[in-house]
Scaffold this motif. Structure first.
Motif, PDB file in Angstrom:
ATOM      1  N   TRP A   1      -2.394  -7.411   0.830  1.00 30.53           N
ATOM      2  CA  TRP A   1      -3.418  -7.564   1.861  1.00 30.53           C
ATOM      3  C   TRP A   1      -3.319  -8.901   2.575  1.00 30.53           C
ATOM      4  O   TRP A   1      -3.872  -9.057   3.664  1.00 30.53           O
ATOM      5  CB  TRP A   1      -4.813  -7.376   1.260  1.00 30.53           C
ATOM      6  N   TYR A   2      -2.609  -9.859   1.980  1.00 30.09           N
ATOM      7  CA  TYR A   2      -2.461 -11.167   2.613  1.00 30.09           C
ATOM      8  C   TYR A   2      -1.213 -11.850   2.065  1.00 30.09           C
ATOM      9  O   TYR A   2      -0.959 -11.811   0.862  1.00 30.09           O
ATOM     10  CB  TYR A   2      -3.689 -12.045   2.344  1.00 30.09           C
ATOM     11  N   ILE A   3      -0.447 -12.450   2.949  1.00 32.75           N
ATOM     12  CA  ILE A   3       0.708 -13.265   2.589  1.00 32.75           C
ATOM     13  C   ILE A   3       0.406 -14.697   3.027  1.00 32.75           C
ATOM     14  O   ILE A   3      -0.027 -14.921   4.160  1.00 32.75           O
ATOM     15  CB  ILE A   3       1.992 -12.795   3.314  1.00 32.75           C
ATOM     16  N   GLY A   4       0.646 -15.641   2.142  1.00 30.15           N
ATOM     17  CA  GLY A   4       0.444 -17.048   2.479  1.00 30.15           C
ATOM     18  C   GLY A   4       1.630 -17.876   2.047  1.00 30.15           C
ATOM     19  O   GLY A   4       2.542 -17.386   1.381  1.00 30.15           O
ATOM     20  N   ARG A   5       1.613 -19.135   2.429  1.00 26.53           N
ATOM     21  CA  ARG A   5       2.689 -20.046   2.055  1.00 26.53           C
ATOM     22  C   ARG A   5       2.097 -21.387   1.653  1.00 26.53           C
ATOM     23  O   ARG A   5       0.997 -21.752   2.066  1.00 26.53           O
ATOM     24  CB  ARG A   5       3.667 -20.230   3.201  1.00 26.53           C
ATOM     25  N   THR A   6       2.843 -22.088   0.852  1.00 28.52           N
ATOM     26  CA  THR A   6       2.476 -23.444   0.509  1.00 28.52           C
ATOM     27  C   THR A   6       3.723 -24.303   0.636  1.00 28.52           C
ATOM     28  O   THR A   6       4.774 -23.953   0.106  1.00 28.52           O
ATOM     29  CB  THR A   6       1.857 -23.541  -0.905  1.00 28.52           C
ATOM     30  N   LYS A   7       3.604 -25.371   1.394  1.00 23.18           N
ATOM     31  CA  LYS A   7       4.732 -26.288   1.575  1.00 23.18           C
ATOM     32  C   LYS A   7       4.341 -27.694   1.131  1.00 23.18           C
ATOM     33  O   LYS A   7       5.053 -28.344   0.406  1.00 23.18           O
ATOM     34  CB  LYS A   7       5.154 -26.368   3.048  1.00 23.18           C
TER      35      LYS A   7
ATOM     36  N   ASN B   1       1.446  -1.684   4.901  1.00 28.24           N
ATOM     37  CA  ASN B   1      -0.007  -1.777   5.071  1.00 28.24           C
ATOM     38  C   ASN B   1      -0.344  -2.300   6.471  1.00 28.24           C
ATOM     39  O   ASN B   1      -0.427  -3.515   6.669  1.00 28.24           O
ATOM     40  CB  ASN B   1      -0.612  -2.701   4.000  1.00 28.24           C
ATOM     41  N   PRO B   2      -0.550  -1.416   7.431  1.00 29.68           N
ATOM     42  CA  PRO B   2      -0.883  -1.835   8.792  1.00 29.68           C
ATOM     43  C   PRO B   2      -2.203  -2.615   8.874  1.00 29.68           C
ATOM     44  O   PRO B   2      -2.475  -3.267   9.867  1.00 29.68           O
ATOM     45  CB  PRO B   2      -0.989  -0.529   9.571  1.00 29.68           C
ATOM     46  N   ASP B   3      -3.036  -2.540   7.813  1.00 31.62           N
ATOM     47  CA  ASP B   3      -4.310  -3.259   7.794  1.00 31.62           C
ATOM     48  C   ASP B   3      -4.194  -4.645   7.157  1.00 31.62           C
ATOM     49  O   ASP B   3      -5.206  -5.242   6.781  1.00 31.62           O
ATOM     50  CB  ASP B   3      -5.369  -2.441   7.048  1.00 31.62           C
ATOM     51  N   LEU B   4      -2.970  -5.164   7.023  1.00 24.94           N
ATOM     52  CA  LEU B   4      -2.758  -6.504   6.491  1.00 24.94           C
ATOM     53  C   LEU B   4      -3.687  -7.475   7.211  1.00 24.94           C
ATOM     54  O   LEU B   4      -3.856  -7.391   8.431  1.00 24.94           O
ATOM     55  CB  LEU B   4      -1.299  -6.915   6.720  1.00 24.94           C
ATOM     56  N   ILE B   5      -4.295  -8.377   6.456  1.00 24.91           N
ATOM     57  CA  ILE B   5      -5.308  -9.266   7.031  1.00 24.91           C
ATOM     58  C   ILE B   5      -4.700 -10.436   7.801  1.00 24.91           C
ATOM     59  O   ILE B   5      -5.354 -11.011   8.665  1.00 24.91           O
ATOM     60  CB  ILE B   5      -6.272  -9.750   5.931  1.00 24.91           C
ATOM     61  N   ASN B   6      -3.447 -10.782   7.536  1.00 22.42           N
ATOM     62  CA  ASN B   6      -2.823 -11.891   8.262  1.00 22.42           C
ATOM     63  C   ASN B   6      -2.955 -11.688   9.769  1.00 22.42           C
ATOM     64  O   ASN B   6      -2.812 -10.565  10.263  1.00 22.42           O
ATOM     65  CB  ASN B   6      -1.335 -11.982   7.935  1.00 22.42           C
ATOM     66  N   ILE B   7      -3.215 -12.761  10.467  1.00 25.47           N
ATOM     67  CA  ILE B   7      -3.284 -12.725  11.927  1.00 25.47           C
ATOM     68  C   ILE B   7      -2.088 -13.477  12.513  1.00 25.47           C
ATOM     69  O   ILE B   7      -1.379 -12.967  13.368  1.00 25.47           O
ATOM     70  CB  ILE B   7      -4.615 -13.318  12.440  1.00 25.47           C
ATOM     71  N   ARG B   8      -1.872 -14.713  12.006  1.00 21.03           N
ATOM     72  CA  ARG B   8      -0.762 -15.530  12.499  1.00 21.03           C
ATOM     73  C   ARG B   8       0.551 -14.803  12.237  1.00 21.03           C
ATOM     74  O   ARG B   8       0.761 -14.217  11.178  1.00 21.03           O
ATOM     75  CB  ARG B   8      -0.761 -16.893  11.775  1.00 21.03           C
ATOM     76  N   ASP B   9       1.429 -14.828  13.208  1.00 18.59           N
ATOM     77  CA  ASP B   9       2.768 -14.251  13.119  1.00 18.59           C
ATOM     78  C   ASP B   9       2.791 -12.731  13.000  1.00 18.59           C
ATOM     79  O   ASP B   9       3.777 -12.160  12.535  1.00 18.59           O
ATOM     80  CB  ASP B   9       3.554 -14.862  11.945  1.00 18.59           C
ATOM     81  N   THR B  10       1.723 -12.050  13.407  1.00 18.68           N
ATOM     82  CA  THR B  10       1.727 -10.590  13.299  1.00 18.68           C
ATOM     83  C   THR B  10       1.662  -9.879  14.654  1.00 18.68           C
ATOM     84  O   THR B  10       1.919  -8.683  14.708  1.00 18.68           O
ATOM     85  CB  THR B  10       0.550 -10.078  12.435  1.00 18.68           C
TER      86      THR B  10
END
Length: 171
Positions: free
Chosen positions: A55-61, A128-137
């Motif tokens: 449902w969400y992909i994130g990153r940590t740098k 999952n077309p309902d992925l919550i990510n907005i940035r880069d989508t």
């Protein structure tokens, strides 16, 4: 450079939402550390999962997973998904490794993490077309290439589409 996935790690809930209890978070990160020492401070990408769907992909740098995965902003995102799609929330951590098989340390020099996040977002959107990510989508949601991305019904029958699919290894 290479990345390796760890988890899934079950996230403790408080009724419908993610628990904000400090002790629950402490136990979560202890579980992560029992799986792989140093993982909580590593950098890379992470996936919030309910019922085997991302449902969400994130990153940590700049900071490790422990400093990034449960910020107030992320909890709002996770809880939004949980309210709409009840289930056991889990987190996958995809850690970056150095050439000497150690976890990469957080810094601002990880362009590969940004690339991996975008790639994982694209793969997640397909399932999952309902992925919550907005940035880069935006482009990924609206771009269409028959047989590859956002294919409409009947578009995959052309010989050129079939050849492209075979050449890309798409079943």
């Amino acid at each position: 450079m290479y990345f390796y996935p760890f988890g899934p790690f079950e996230i403790v809930r408080d009724k419908l939402c993610i628990s904000e209890n400090k002790e629950d978070k402490k136990i979560f990160w202890q579980d992560v550390e029992r799986t792989e020492a140093g993982l909580s401070e590593a950098c890379g990408c992470y996936a919030f999962i309910i019922r085997n769907k991302i449902w969400y992909i994130g990153r940590t740098k700049i900071q490790g997973f422990k400093g990034e995965c449960f910020t107030d902003h992320k909890l709002k995102i996770y809880n939004k998904a949980l309210v709409q799609h009840p289930g056991k929330p889990k987190l996958m951590l995809v850690a970056k490794f150095t050439d000497t098989d150690r976890f990469s340390q957080p810094s601002d020099n990880h362009g590969d993490i940004i690339f991996l996040e975008k790639m994982l977002i694209g793969l997640s959107l397909k399932r999952n077309p309902d992925l919550i990510n907005i940035r880069d989508t935006k482009l990924l949601r609206h771009m269409a290439v028959p047989g590859v991305i956002n294919t409409w019904q009947g578009a995959s029958t052309a010989k050129s589409v079939q050849l492209l699919k075979r050449s890309l290894g798409i079943e």
